[in-house]
Design a protein around this motif. Structure first.
Motif, short mmCIF file in Angstrom:
data_model
loop_
_atom_site.label_atom_id
_atom_site.label_comp_id
_atom_site.label_asym_id
_atom_site.label_seq_id
_atom_site.Cartn_x
_atom_site.Cartn_y
_atom_site.Cartn_z
N THR B 111 0.79 -1.23 0.00
CA THR B 111 0.00 0.00 0.00
C THR B 111 0.83 1.28 0.00
N LEU B 112 1.96 1.25 -0.69
CA LEU B 112 2.69 2.52 -0.88
C LEU B 112 1.93 3.35 -1.91
N PHE B 113 2.07 4.67 -1.81
CA PHE B 113 1.39 5.53 -2.77
C PHE B 113 2.22 5.55 -4.06
N PRO B 114 1.68 5.00 -5.15
CA PRO B 114 2.52 4.83 -6.35
C PRO B 114 2.94 6.16 -6.98
N TRP B 115 2.20 7.24 -6.70
CA TRP B 115 2.52 8.51 -7.34
C TRP B 115 3.57 9.31 -6.57
N PHE B 124 4.76 11.45 3.95
CA PHE B 124 3.30 11.65 3.85
C PHE B 124 2.63 11.91 5.20
N TYR B 156 10.56 5.55 -7.46
CA TYR B 156 9.13 5.32 -7.27
C TYR B 156 8.90 3.88 -6.78
#
Lengths: 321, 302
Positions: B111-115, B124, B156
């Protein structure tokens, strides 16, 4: 191996083959068009008269059916009059490629027929403006609404049933109404593009929003994100690449409504050019204009796709080779 | 070699002293008589029934149990992602009402933020809680160094391997300095070798950070290797079977896998999770020899 490699299910081809096929996809239809146009025994159902002979209603450059020509030829042979002469030809609505290519160029160099008429590029520019404003206005409302509907069930339940209903109504059906409300110039045309795009746009975007992995929202919550901040900091950035892809598809959709839209009120833009040329049977100009629409559409999409790669470096599908 | 007779309840003096010291520490998380009932069209299902336990500061607790014992439900309730039907969940004596930064969570699915880049992912939580960008960046870089990923700060998430992603997720949760770190089968999706490295890595992080860890797993070795105490749940409904104090001395390593304490603890866990009677009665799960064979009679593999 070589033959199976061309047809391996869901496997990407090497770059040189991809390029070859992409070129082929354009060359192939053009090739068929060339064959039908330039090879006399393929189709060619008409005869172009070069010398009417003694047939009284024939004229030079006139197109007649093969059967009619043959009948008149036999009559003349029987009566001993001057024989008509002509060559095989396709109907007027299928000009050969070189004529269309010529028209493509001369379309821009020919001044408008009447003094207050428009040059071709001015007509095209009118059309582009109609698309631009129609799509912009639609997006300004539909994108936020779609994102909210995809995020909050309450918004979705309130708006989506009606939108589901409305999207089945054909946009051109609102033509007369649009003229009554918005006049005869740009207004109703923009309205038709808006009606044609808006409802689909809300549904597609809300669906895209719903596809965002819910676990990302949960992760953000456990990091102390307030529920209000979720929308701006997780939902919107999370769906942005897909939203962009949707918008590209929907922009194509807007173009398909252009011709109908421009027929409403006073005919304008590229549609005015097309109907005008068709009236005088200048079909090569008609084809040239249709090609221009295609080129502008595909061109913008290619530019937007390139731009998308730049804008969303983390987006895997867009950057996959 | 009295491996079989070694009792998992026997603790060496050092281990005993350690547990005594641990229990002196303040209670971070207290769960009292927790119940969770799902209501559906088919009726009610009890996922958790009367679950009670306490964790002390800097304790490492593993939760283990057969599938369907509600261990995921339990951790999601603790994280505030799911509601509960009865009982109490207290963090530092205050009831838990929803998700919050005082309880960090690491999910199995990364659940890492891909953006966001790795660094921005770690920043974050800090930025959401009002820290300035520059300060958050400095903090994030410290935590990235702790998990050994400072070189990947501008990458990323899709450019990282599974193990690296999970290390980012750990850093992202820890940067908020939570009172407790909840980990829901975090290494379940990793291959055996990476999992082994990640376990050592996690123990190393835990040693260096003031944090209590509640770790869900279905891997017995993993639970024994990591935990101070293991909370064993049973299925249908999810109830506490036993809270085992792991007698394996610290510091832990894979070399201890065959020590008598380890084997005794594992035997006890096996007995709790796969009771011998249950296995015998469960005919569908046992492999019986077949009458039909699809190979040549002479072509034997065993």
């Amino acid at each position: 191996m070589e033959t199976t490699a061309w047809f391996a299910a869901r496997q990407e081809l090497p770059p040189n083959r991809r390029k070859l096929l992409a070129i082929g996809s354009f060359v192939l239809p053009i090739l068929i068009w060339c064959l039908v146009s330039y090879v006399p025994f393929l189709w060619h159902p008409m005869v172009r008269i070069s010398d009417p002979g003694a047939v009284d209603y024939f004229q030079a450059d006139m197109l007649v059916d093969k059967a009619v020509f043959k009948a008149e030829l036999e009559t003349m042979q029987a009566q001993g009059g001057a024989l008509p002469v002509g060559g095989l030809s396709n109907p007027i609505y299928l000009p050969p490629p070189h004529k269309v290519a010529e028209a493509f160029y001369t379309g821009f160099t020919t001044p408008p027929a009447s003094k207050d008429g428009l040059w071709l590029h001015q007509s095209l520019w009118q059309s582009i403006q109609v698309i631009f404003w129609g799509f912009l206005l639609s997006s300004l409302v539909a994108v936020p609404l779609g994102v909210l509907a995809g995020t909050y069930s309450a918004v979705s339940r309130l708006f989506e049933p009606f939108i589901e209903f409305f999207r089945y109504l054909p946009a051109p059906a609102f033509g007369a109404l649009a003229v009554a409300v918005l006049g005869i110039y740009e207004g109703p045309k923009i309205a038709i593009i808006f009606i044609g795009t808006f409802f689909q746009q809300v549904l597609i975007i809300s669906n895209t929003t719903r596809k965002l992995d819910y676990a990302l929202l949960e992760a953000a919550l456990t990091l102390g994100t307030s529920r209000l901040k979720l929308l701006r900091h997780v939902v919107i950035p999370g769906i942005l690449p897909d939203l962009y892809r949707d918008q590209r598809i929907l922009l194509g959709w807007a173009w398909t409504y252009l011709i109908v839209a421009e027929l409403i009120g006073t005919s304008s833009g590229i549609t005015w050019f097309i109907t005008q040329q068709a009236r005088y049977e200048h079909f090569e100009n008609v084809y040239a204009a249709i090609l221009m629409i295609g080129i502008i559409g595909l061109g913008t999409d290619l530019v937007l796709a390139k731009l998308g790669k730049r804008l969303f470096p983390w987006d895997k599908p867009a950057n996959k080779q | 070699m009295d491996n079989t007779t070694h009792d998992y309840l026997t603790q060496s003096d050092a281990v005993k002293a350690r547990f005594d010291k641990l229990k002196q520490r303040e209670v971070i998380l207290e769960v009292k008589g927790l119940n969770k009932v799902y209501k559906s069209a088919q009726g009610e299902t009890t996922a958790l029934s009367n679950v009670s336990f306490k964790t002390h500061r800097r304790e490492f607790v593993c939760v283990i149990g057969p599938s369907g014992c509600g261990k995921s439900t339990l951790i999601r309730i603790l994280a505030g992602l799911e509601s509960y039907s009865g009982g109490q969940v207290l963090l530092d004596g205050k009831p838990v009402t929803g998700p919050g930064r005082d309880r960090g969570m690491v999910f199995q699915g990364y659940t890492l933020f891909p953006w966001l880049t790795v660094r921005k992912n770690v920043m974050f939580g800090l930025e959401m809680n009002g820290m300035s960008g520059e300060e958050a960046r400095r903090e994030a870089d410290l935590w990235l160094e702790l998990v050994g990923l400072e070189r990947f700060a501008s990458a990323y998430p899709h450019q990282l391997s599974g193990g690296m992603k999970q290390r980012v997720a750990i850093a992202r949760a820890l940067v908020n300095q939570p009172r407790i770190l909840l980990m829901d089968e975090p290494f379940g999706a990793l291959d055996a070798q990476t999992r082994c490295k990640m376990q050592a890595h996690l123990l190393d992080i835990w040693r260096n950070v003031d944090v209590t860890i509640l770790f869900i797993t279905h891997d017995l070795d993993e639970a024994i290797l990591l935990a101070d105490r293991i909370l064993v749940l049973k299925a249908n409904p999810g109830e506490v079977q036993e809270l085992i104090e792991v007698p394996v001395p610290r510091p832990r390593s894979v070399d201890q896998l065959f020590t008598p304490e380890f084997i005794a603890t594992k035997a006890r866990l096996e007995a709790l999770i796969h009771p011998p009677t249950a296995v015998a009665s469960d005919e569908a799960e046992t492999v019986k020899p077949h009458m039909i064979r699809f190979t040549n009679v002479a072509d034997n593999v065993e």
